[in-house]
Design a protein around this motif. Structure first.
Motif, PDB file in Angstrom:
ATOM      1  N   VAL A 304       1.040  -1.041  -0.033  1.00 44.24           N
ATOM      2  CA  VAL A 304      -0.105   0.067  -0.133  1.00 44.24           C
ATOM      3  C   VAL A 304       0.804   1.181   0.012  1.00 44.24           C
ATOM      4  O   VAL A 304       0.415   2.218  -0.304  1.00 44.24           O
ATOM      5  CB  VAL A 304      -1.000  -0.136   1.233  1.00 44.24           C
ATOM      6  N   PHE A 308      -0.113   5.672  -1.158  1.00 47.28           N
ATOM      7  CA  PHE A 308      -0.454   6.610  -0.068  1.00 47.28           C
ATOM      8  C   PHE A 308      -1.386   7.702  -0.374  1.00 47.28           C
ATOM      9  O   PHE A 308      -1.785   8.362   0.480  1.00 47.28           O
ATOM     10  CB  PHE A 308       1.096   6.812   0.502  1.00 47.28           C
ATOM     11  N   GLY A 311      -6.149   8.249  -0.409  1.00 49.86           N
ATOM     12  CA  GLY A 311      -7.269   8.413   0.452  1.00 49.86           C
ATOM     13  C   GLY A 311      -7.491   7.369   1.556  1.00 49.86           C
ATOM     14  O   GLY A 311      -8.586   7.400   2.253  1.00 49.86           O
ATOM     15  N   ILE A 312      -6.420   6.343   2.066  1.00 54.29           N
ATOM     16  CA  ILE A 312      -6.561   5.571   2.965  1.00 54.29           C
ATOM     17  C   ILE A 312      -6.590   6.278   4.244  1.00 54.29           C
ATOM     18  O   ILE A 312      -5.876   7.204   4.418  1.00 54.29           O
ATOM     19  CB  ILE A 312      -5.444   4.480   2.807  1.00 54.29           C
ATOM     20  N   PRO A 313      -7.483   5.435   5.157  1.00 59.77           N
ATOM     21  CA  PRO A 313      -7.224   5.962   6.495  1.00 59.77           C
ATOM     22  C   PRO A 313      -5.921   6.117   7.246  1.00 59.77           C
ATOM     23  O   PRO A 313      -4.966   5.156   6.996  1.00 59.77           O
ATOM     24  CB  PRO A 313      -8.304   5.021   7.206  1.00 59.77           C
ATOM     25  N   HIS A 314      -5.981   7.094   8.222  1.00 55.72           N
ATOM     26  CA  HIS A 314      -4.657   7.421   8.749  1.00 55.72           C
ATOM     27  C   HIS A 314      -3.850   6.118   9.321  1.00 55.72           C
ATOM     28  O   HIS A 314      -2.856   5.739   8.954  1.00 55.72           O
ATOM     29  CB  HIS A 314      -4.981   8.266   9.965  1.00 55.72           C
ATOM     30  N   MET A 315      -4.456   5.225  10.028  1.00 53.58           N
ATOM     31  CA  MET A 315      -3.852   4.026  10.648  1.00 53.58           C
ATOM     32  C   MET A 315      -3.465   3.155   9.460  1.00 53.58           C
ATOM     33  O   MET A 315      -2.443   2.756   9.569  1.00 53.58           O
ATOM     34  CB  MET A 315      -5.166   3.254  11.569  1.00 53.58           C
ATOM     35  N   GLY A 316      -4.318   2.992   8.481  1.00 52.98           N
ATOM     36  CA  GLY A 316      -3.730   2.207   7.341  1.00 52.98           C
ATOM     37  C   GLY A 316      -2.593   2.621   6.730  1.00 52.98           C
ATOM     38  O   GLY A 316      -1.403   1.976   6.449  1.00 52.98           O
ATOM     39  N   ALA A 318      -0.223   4.373   8.323  1.00 52.73           N
ATOM     40  CA  ALA A 318       0.648   4.156   9.361  1.00 52.73           C
ATOM     41  C   ALA A 318       1.311   2.655   9.397  1.00 52.73           C
ATOM     42  O   ALA A 318       2.353   2.560   9.615  1.00 52.73           O
ATOM     43  CB  ALA A 318       0.338   4.519  10.611  1.00 52.73           C
ATOM     44  N   PHE A 319       0.324   1.703   8.932  1.00 53.41           N
ATOM     45  CA  PHE A 319       0.671   0.295   9.308  1.00 53.41           C
ATOM     46  C   PHE A 319       1.756   0.272   8.066  1.00 53.41           C
ATOM     47  O   PHE A 319       2.865  -0.520   8.357  1.00 53.41           O
ATOM     48  CB  PHE A 319      -0.368  -0.661   8.821  1.00 53.41           C
ATOM     49  N   PHE A 320       1.638   0.595   6.867  1.00 50.59           N
ATOM     50  CA  PHE A 320       2.248   0.496   5.786  1.00 50.59           C
ATOM     51  C   PHE A 320       3.422   1.265   5.703  1.00 50.59           C
ATOM     52  O   PHE A 320       4.663   1.035   5.232  1.00 50.59           O
ATOM     53  CB  PHE A 320       1.615   0.641   4.307  1.00 50.59           C
ATOM     54  N   ALA A 322       5.253   2.064   8.571  1.00 49.53           N
ATOM     55  CA  ALA A 322       5.923   1.377   9.518  1.00 49.53           C
ATOM     56  C   ALA A 322       6.653   0.059   8.870  1.00 49.53           C
ATOM     57  O   ALA A 322       8.012  -0.027   8.977  1.00 49.53           O
ATOM     58  CB  ALA A 322       5.056   0.681  10.813  1.00 49.53           C
ATOM     59  N   ALA A 323       6.003  -0.566   8.327  1.00 49.44           N
ATOM     60  CA  ALA A 323       6.255  -1.917   7.519  1.00 49.44           C
ATOM     61  C   ALA A 323       7.596  -1.518   6.387  1.00 49.44           C
ATOM     62  O   ALA A 323       8.881  -2.203   6.176  1.00 49.44           O
ATOM     63  CB  ALA A 323       5.193  -2.699   6.974  1.00 49.44           C
TER      64      ALA A 323
END
Lengths: 827, 106
Positions: A304, A308, A311-316, A318-320, A322-323
């Motif tokens: 993902v 970026f 329009g993906i939610p903030h948490m989504g 941040a997941f990607f 971080a990874a």
């Protein structure tokens, strides 16, 4: 028998047919590997010429060199050719050529499959290049986002060339991946336990598994988009319940692992060459293996980060993010292992070492810009600018092309048997390295100045002119450098004098065979006690030539090698390979007919070609096996082993296992797509959900109990010395019930053009139907084999293969039917 | 083959966990009338369970109950299990530090 007589006898057994015929009937991995690499280099040259056109266009503002329509085709084909027709095939070709030699084996697991994969690559790639020459090349960017690539945005045949041509080429990647996995796991020298494998074998294994898991989502996406374009099935049309973001998810689920599929083989090459150049062994072998495995799996959790800005939610996000930052850790572990190896060794500045140093500088810069774009707010600024173009070229050229140039010069003596005399390579090195950095440092800069990617020209006065001109000059310098490499390699391969064996004094097995390589690799197979067998025993090559290893007696007149236990490397069985045949190229041609029929919308050609493929598969499989139980055979040195075809898990069982693994990822991606559309796509629910009724579920349940039970029963009966027919008939009836259930679903649903739900129902049911039909065919085939005497309690491998196919099809029909019926049941 | 599967298990489980949590997040945010605080709580519970599973794998690899074919494969498997736990903690940290379902304005 002395070494020379043994060499002649083995050459008679293993050599390809003489003359032109040999090109088309060879199944020898050395010949096919060479052809593979040569074709990949030809595609590299084509892709490079397209790059020069791009740089010529962008050198000046308001350029009239190419119009936008032509420019779109040029940059799309540059990316497509480099990613699909050069990088992956070069890895495949190199691995096909070198892996058996590194592992101490005589060929890969499935020689005819190697040839089939190669010809599919040639024909599929030719299809794409034809489109370029004809001016109808794909033009929506190498990642083909709908709606631009849908029928509305791209009404012509251009996009279809990409979707169908790339899918055709991917057959080659999947074939090679299955082979590589099975070969690394089983086809090794005796004694070569997992911790004694050459490091490149670990990388090859990991990459092959990545191909099996990473390519299916793209194959699925390509099929869905082609179904939408050809038959109006609205997977990506928002108005009818589709979503163009589904394509992005499916593409990048493939696309991100793809770049690690490209990088990791190069890392394997560096891990192999660098210690030799430093006159030492690799520091942290175990850490490097762990880093490769973790990098491979982590790469599937990053996709993902290419999305970026959607329009993906903030948490989504941040997941990607971080990874994506995390992936730098295993990469760094490898880099530090290499630096540590240099530190403890005595590096010698040969040409391969120069390319490795260039890799360090370039790839690390590319990795750093990668960490920058992993940070979401920064990515929002540079997404779709030339900065991203610069980043990807730094990691791909620095991380793949430079190491492969190191590999080229390192293994050239092994391939040609000649010592490098002409020194154009050093000049080429400086031209390419300096030219590349001039080109792409400038591209970073102009990206930060705001220049977008994929624009065919730009206006003056934005501060981009001089930077682009410098970049283009650098590009042409780089191209001259690559030209010099080609001339240098050609001269050294054809004209230079013969060299001595193992000029680098390396420790791995590929240097234990004569150079250039004979058709059989090893006159006898070595027993291995460490990771550097040549260092342990400097006379190893001579002893193997004298037949002092295993399988040194060519008296049986067969192409033989050994399979070993996965973990310990203990010899398990003797494999007998097929000989030269035109079957693979004929099958690739007939497969091409299938793809051509879809491309040109000559739809009657599709089922005809499919039947042709089925007939050839039957011919292919029928030539295997024996009509009687053979006892144990002598492998030399007092060791007797069974034939692999007469063991519980023959090579074909292993191949089927991993092929079905890839298939399962495909099906999983399909279910993911369904769930995605159901939960995320606008314009759901559809006008109506399918009403399951009673007959459909009853057919599914009854059939999917009968089919696996019948296959199990057939196996038990054969093990007990009885005929398998009652079990096979029961299994066949079960599969026919499954086929009926899938047909009933398709007949009961709304037309697949109505809504994305209906289109998905059709694809899931079609998938189940296809597999049930294939398995029904397999059951009939195995029945015929039983009647012809190919099955016994010892020779039950075919039944075991059938069982895993039956079990797989049972699971997918149950899951597929459940997914289709669920909404109707819930509402 | 068991050794190969054990080598692959820790990070494969991480990937499955990552995809599950991401998918769960998408599903919870897409559910009409969903409560962002409840969504976060569900995600934290999922995270805790998946982390516990990773720790269980590490413990099982270190125990003598499961026999590896060599000391080397055991060492690498334990290293990967530990690395997967670190990956789990780092990549799921956004659950506690970011907003639930809101998209940021570009």
């Amino acid at each position: 028998m002395n070494a020379l007589r043994r060499h002649r006898a083995l050459t008679r057994i293993w050599a390809s047919d003489p003359g032109w015929k040999g090109w088309f009937t060879t199944v020898n991995h050395t010949d096919i590997g060479r052809m593979f690499m040569l074709v990949a280099v030809c595609f590299f040259v084509i892709g490079g010429l397209l790059a020069m056109l791009i740089r010529a266009q962008l050198a000046t503002p308001r350029s009239a060199f190419m119009g936008p329509e032509v420019y779109n085709q040029v940059f799309t084909m540059h990316g497509t050719i480099m990613m699909f027709l050069f990088a992956i095939p070069l890895f495949e070709g190199f691995t096909v050529y070198m892996l058996p030699k590194l592992l101490g084996s005589r060929d890969l697991a499935f020689p005819r499959l190697t040839a089939y994969g190669f010809w599919c690559y040639v024909f599929g790639g030719s299809m794409l290049v034809f489109s370029l020459v004809a001016g109808i090349a794909p033009d929506s960017g190498w990642f083909m986002y709908p709606p631009l690539s849908a029928k509305l945005g791209s009404p012509g045949i251009n996009t279809d060339f990409w979707l169908i041509g790339i899918t055709f080429v991917e057959i080659s990647a999947i074939s090679a991946a299955v082979e590589i996995v099975v070969s690394v796991l089983r086809y090794r020298a005796p004694g070569m336990s997992l911790d004694k494998m050459p490091i490149y074998a670990w990388y090859a294994l990991v990459v092959a598994v990545m191909i099996l898991t990473g390519f299916p989502p793209l194959i699925l996406g390509s099929i869905l988009l082609e179904l939408e374009r050809a038959f109006d099935m609205p997977f990506f049309q928002v108005a009818e319940g589709g979503d163009s973001l589904l394509w992005q998810h499916l593409f990048w689920l493939f696309g991100h692992p793809e770049v690690y599929i490209i990088f990791l083989p190069a890392a394997g090459v560096i891990s192999t060459i660098l210690p030799v150049m430093a006159r030492t062994t690799l520091l942290g072998y175990g850490w490097v293996v762990a880093a490769a495995v973790s990098l491979a799996v982590l790469s599937f959790g990053l996709w993902v980060h290419h999305m970026f800005t959607t329009g993906i939610p903030h948490m989504g996000l941040a997941f990607f993010s971080a990874a994506s930052t995390l992936v730098a850790v295993p990469t760094s572990i490898q880099i530090f292992a290499w630096i540590g190896t240099l530190w403890r060794g005595r590096p010698e500045r040969h040409l391969p070492m120069l390319w490795i140093l260039a890799f360090f500088a370039t790839f690390v810069i590319g990795g750093l810009t990668g960490v920058m774009v992993a940070v979401v707010p920064f990515d929002w600024q540079v997404h779709d600018t030339q900065f991203i173009v610069a980043h990807l070229h730094y990691v791909l050229v620095g991380g793949f092309v430079f190491p492969m140039l190191a590999a080229l010069y390192y293994w050239l003596p092994n391939v040609t048997g000649r010592q490098r005399f002409f020194k154009l390579g050093e000049t080429a090195f400086w031209l390419i390295t300096l030219g590349f950095h001039v080109t792409f440092l400038a591209v970073h800069w102009v990206g930060l100045l705001g220049m977008r990617r994929r624009i065919h020209t730009y206006e003056e006065g934005q501060g981009w002119e001089i930077v682009n001109l410098i970049s283009s000059i650098g590009g042409f310098v780089t191209a001259i450098g690559f030209g010099l490499v080609i001339i240098d390699v050609a001269l050294n391969s054809l004209v230079s004098h013969r060299g001595r064996r193992n000029p680098w004094r390396a420790g791995t097995l590929e240097w234990a065979i004569p150079m250039p390589t004979p058709a059989y690799n090893f006159a006898s197979l070595p027993r291995v006690h460490s990771r550097n067998p040549m260092a342990d025993d400097p006379m190893l090559a001579n002893r193997l030539a004298r037949g002092e290893g295993l399988l040194g007696d060519p008296g049986r007149g067969q192409r033989e090698t050994l399979v070993v236990d996965v973990a310990t490397g203990r010899p398990d069985a003797i494999v007998v390979f097929p000989t030269n045949t035109a079957l693979p190229i004929v099958m690739a041609l007939v497969t091409g007919g299938l793809f051509l029929g879809m491309l040109l919308k000559i739809y009657w050609l599709v089922p005809l070609s499919a039947l042709g493929v089925a007939a050839l598969v039957i011919r292919w499989a029928w030539s295997l096996g024996d009509r009687r139980d053979e006892g144990r055979q002598s492998a030399g040195a007092g060791l007797d082993l069974p034939l692999a075809s007469q063991t519980a898990e023959p090579p074909g069982w292993w191949g089927s296992l991993f092929l079905l693994g890839a298939n399962a990822v495909f099906f999983g991606s399909l279910l993911f797509g369904y769930a995605f559309l159901w939960t995320i796509a606008p314009n759901w629910p559809p006008p109506s959900y399918l009403n399951p009724g009673l007959l459909g579920p009853a057919l599914v349940l009854a059939g999917m109990v009968a089919a696996p039970f019948g296959a199990h029963l057939a196996g038990r009966r054969v093990d007990a010395g009885m005929t398998p027919y009652p079990g096979l008939v029961l299994s066949l009836v079960g599969m026919l019930a499954g086929i009926s259930a899938m047909v009933l679903i398709m007949a009961s649903s709304q037309g697949p053009q109505t809504h994305a739900y209906d289109a998905t129902v059709w694809v899931i049911a079609g998938y189940g139907l296809f597999h049930a039909a294939v398995v029904a065919g397999m059951i009939i085939f195995v029945s015929a084999r039983a009647m012809a005497g190919f099955l016994s309690a010892k020779r039950n491998g075919e039944l075991r293969i059938l069982r895993i196919w039956v079990n797989y099809t049972t699971i997918v029909i149950l899951l597929g039917a459940g997914a289709i019926y669920l909404p109707g049941l819930l509402t | 083959m068991i050794d190969i599967l054990r080598l692959a298990l820790p990070f494969t489980l991480w990937l499955a966990a990552f995809s599950t949590v991401y998918g769960l997040h998408g599903f919870l945010c897409a559910t009409p009338g969903g409560n962002p605080i409840m969504a976060k709580s569900v995600l934290m519970i999922a995270w805790a369970l998946l982390l516990a599973l990773q720790v269980a794998i590490l413990i099982s690899f270190r125990s003598d109950r499961f026999v590896f074919s060599s000391v080397w494969t055991k060492k690498i498997s334990v290293t990967l299990a530990l690395a997967a736990i670190i990956a789990n903690i780092w990549t799921f940290l956004p659950i506690v530090v970011t907003t639930g379902c809101r998209a940021l304005a570009l």
